[in-house]
Design a protein around this motif. Structure first.
Motif, PDB file in Angstrom:
ATOM      1  N   SER A  97      28.628 -12.330 -13.499  1.00 20.08           N
ATOM      2  CA  SER A  97      28.415 -10.893 -13.534  1.00 20.08           C
ATOM      3  C   SER A  97      27.240 -10.577 -14.448  1.00 20.08           C
ATOM      4  O   SER A  97      26.792 -11.419 -15.212  1.00 20.08           O
ATOM      5  N   LEU A  98      26.761  -9.352 -14.363  1.00 12.73           N
ATOM      6  CA  LEU A  98      25.681  -8.908 -15.239  1.00 12.73           C
ATOM      7  C   LEU A  98      26.130  -8.925 -16.692  1.00 12.73           C
ATOM      8  O   LEU A  98      27.280  -8.614 -16.998  1.00 12.73           O
ATOM      9  N   ALA A  99      25.210  -9.269 -17.574  1.00 12.09           N
ATOM     10  CA  ALA A  99      25.436  -9.104 -19.010  1.00 12.09           C
ATOM     11  C   ALA A  99      24.606  -7.900 -19.434  1.00 12.09           C
ATOM     12  O   ALA A  99      23.405  -7.838 -19.165  1.00 12.09           O
ATOM     13  N   LEU A 100      25.250  -6.937 -20.065  1.00  9.53           N
ATOM     14  CA  LEU A 100      24.594  -5.694 -20.451  1.00  9.53           C
ATOM     15  C   LEU A 100      24.554  -5.561 -21.967  1.00  9.53           C
ATOM     16  O   LEU A 100      25.429  -6.078 -22.664  1.00  9.53           O
ATOM     17  N   ASN A 101      23.550  -4.840 -22.456  1.00 12.45           N
ATOM     18  CA  ASN A 101      23.449  -4.516 -23.883  1.00 12.45           C
ATOM     19  C   ASN A 101      23.611  -5.747 -24.774  1.00 12.45           C
ATOM     20  O   ASN A 101      24.469  -5.792 -25.654  1.00 12.45           O
ATOM     21  N   ILE A 102      22.767  -6.735 -24.546  1.00 10.43           N
ATOM     22  CA  ILE A 102      22.842  -7.989 -25.293  1.00 10.43           C
ATOM     23  C   ILE A 102      22.178  -7.792 -26.656  1.00 10.43           C
ATOM     24  O   ILE A 102      21.014  -7.423 -26.739  1.00 10.43           O
ATOM     25  N   GLU A 103      22.953  -8.041 -27.692  1.00  7.89           N
ATOM     26  CA  GLU A 103      22.464  -7.877 -29.059  1.00  7.89           C
ATOM     27  C   GLU A 103      22.633  -9.192 -29.808  1.00  7.89           C
ATOM     28  O   GLU A 103      23.652  -9.859 -29.676  1.00  7.89           O
ATOM     29  N   PHE A 104      21.646  -9.519 -30.607  1.00  2.54           N
ATOM     30  CA  PHE A 104      21.650 -10.759 -31.369  1.00  2.54           C
ATOM     31  C   PHE A 104      21.805 -10.437 -32.850  1.00  2.54           C
ATOM     32  O   PHE A 104      21.167  -9.517 -33.347  1.00  2.54           O
TER      33      PHE A 104
END
Length: 184
Positions: free
Chosen positions: A82-89
Motif C-alpha cells: 500500500s501507499l506510505a504517506l507522510n513519511i517522517e524521519f
C-alpha cells in the motif's frame, strides 16, 4: 426378600417413573454439557480465525518501509502492498567526543511513496547548528574506517486508512538492521 430378586416389574409404578425421570435428567445433562463444550471449542476456533483474518487484512493494506545504504546514499523503499504517506524521519545527532563537535543529520520528509517504489532520502548535515556543504555520514558508514559505533533512528509513516507505523533501524559499519516495525 433378596436384592437380586427385585426387578422393575416388582417395583411400584411410582419408583419406575422416578428412575426413568432420573435417567432422562442425566441424559439431558450429558447432552447439555457436550453442547456447551463444543460451543466453547467452536468459539475459540472462530476467534483465532477472526484474528488471522484481521492480521491478513492489516498486512494487505500496510506499507513496510525499509532503508538501505547504496552508492554513499540512503535509499528508502516501500516493501509493502500500500501507499506510505507522510513519511517522517527522526533527525539524529553524532557527538564527537574528541572535539566536542555535534553533527546532526536532518532528513526531508516524503509525502507519498508508492508500493514497491524506492527514493533517495535527502538529508542535510549540520555541525554545531551550522549547515555543512559536505557529508559526514558517508565517512561514518564507510567500512574502510575503524568506526565501530552504530546509531539508531526511526521513520514514521501512515497507510491509506490512517494507521500510523514506525520502523526503527540501527546502522553503522556493519550495515542496516531493522530493530522493529510497529503500529503506533
Amino acid at each position: 426378600m433378596n436384592i437380586s430378586s427385585i426387578t422393575s416389574s416388582n417395583l411400584p409404578p411410582q419408583v419406575q417413573i422416578i428412575s426413568l425421570n432420573n435417567l432422562v435428567g442425566v441424559l439431558t445433562l450429558v447432552v447439555l454439557a457436550l453442547t456447551l463444550y463444543y460451543i466453547i471449542k467452536y468459539t475459540k476456533v472462530t476467534v483465532c480465525l477472526w484474528k488471522e483474518a484481521k492480521l491478513s487484512r492489516e498486512l494487505s493494506i500496510s506499507p513496510w518501509i525499509i532503508v538501505k545504504w547504496e552508492n554513499d546514499k540512503f535509499h528508502i523503499k516501500n516493501a509493502g502492498n500500500s501507499l506510505a504517506l507522510n513519511i517522517e524521519f527522526d533527525n539524529f545527532t553524532v557527538d564527537v567526543i574528541d572535539t566536542g563537535d555535534k553533527y546532526e543529520l536532518r532528513f526531508d520528509s516524503i509525502d507519498v511513496l508508492e508500493q514497491k517504489a524506492e527514493k533517495e532520502m535527502v538529508f542535510k548535515t549540520y555541525k554545531n547548528n551550522q549547515k555543512l556543504s559536505y557529508d559526514i555520514l558517508s565517512a561514518y558508514l564507510d567500512k574502510r574506517y575503524e568506526n565501530k559505533e552504530s546509531f539508531t533512528f526511526a521513520i514514521k509513516y501512515t497507510n491509506v486508512i490512517g494507521n500510523r507505523y514506525e520502523t526503527i533501524f540501527s546502522t553503522g559499519k556493519d550495515g542496516f538492521k531493522v530493530e522493529s516495525i510497529k503500529k503506533l
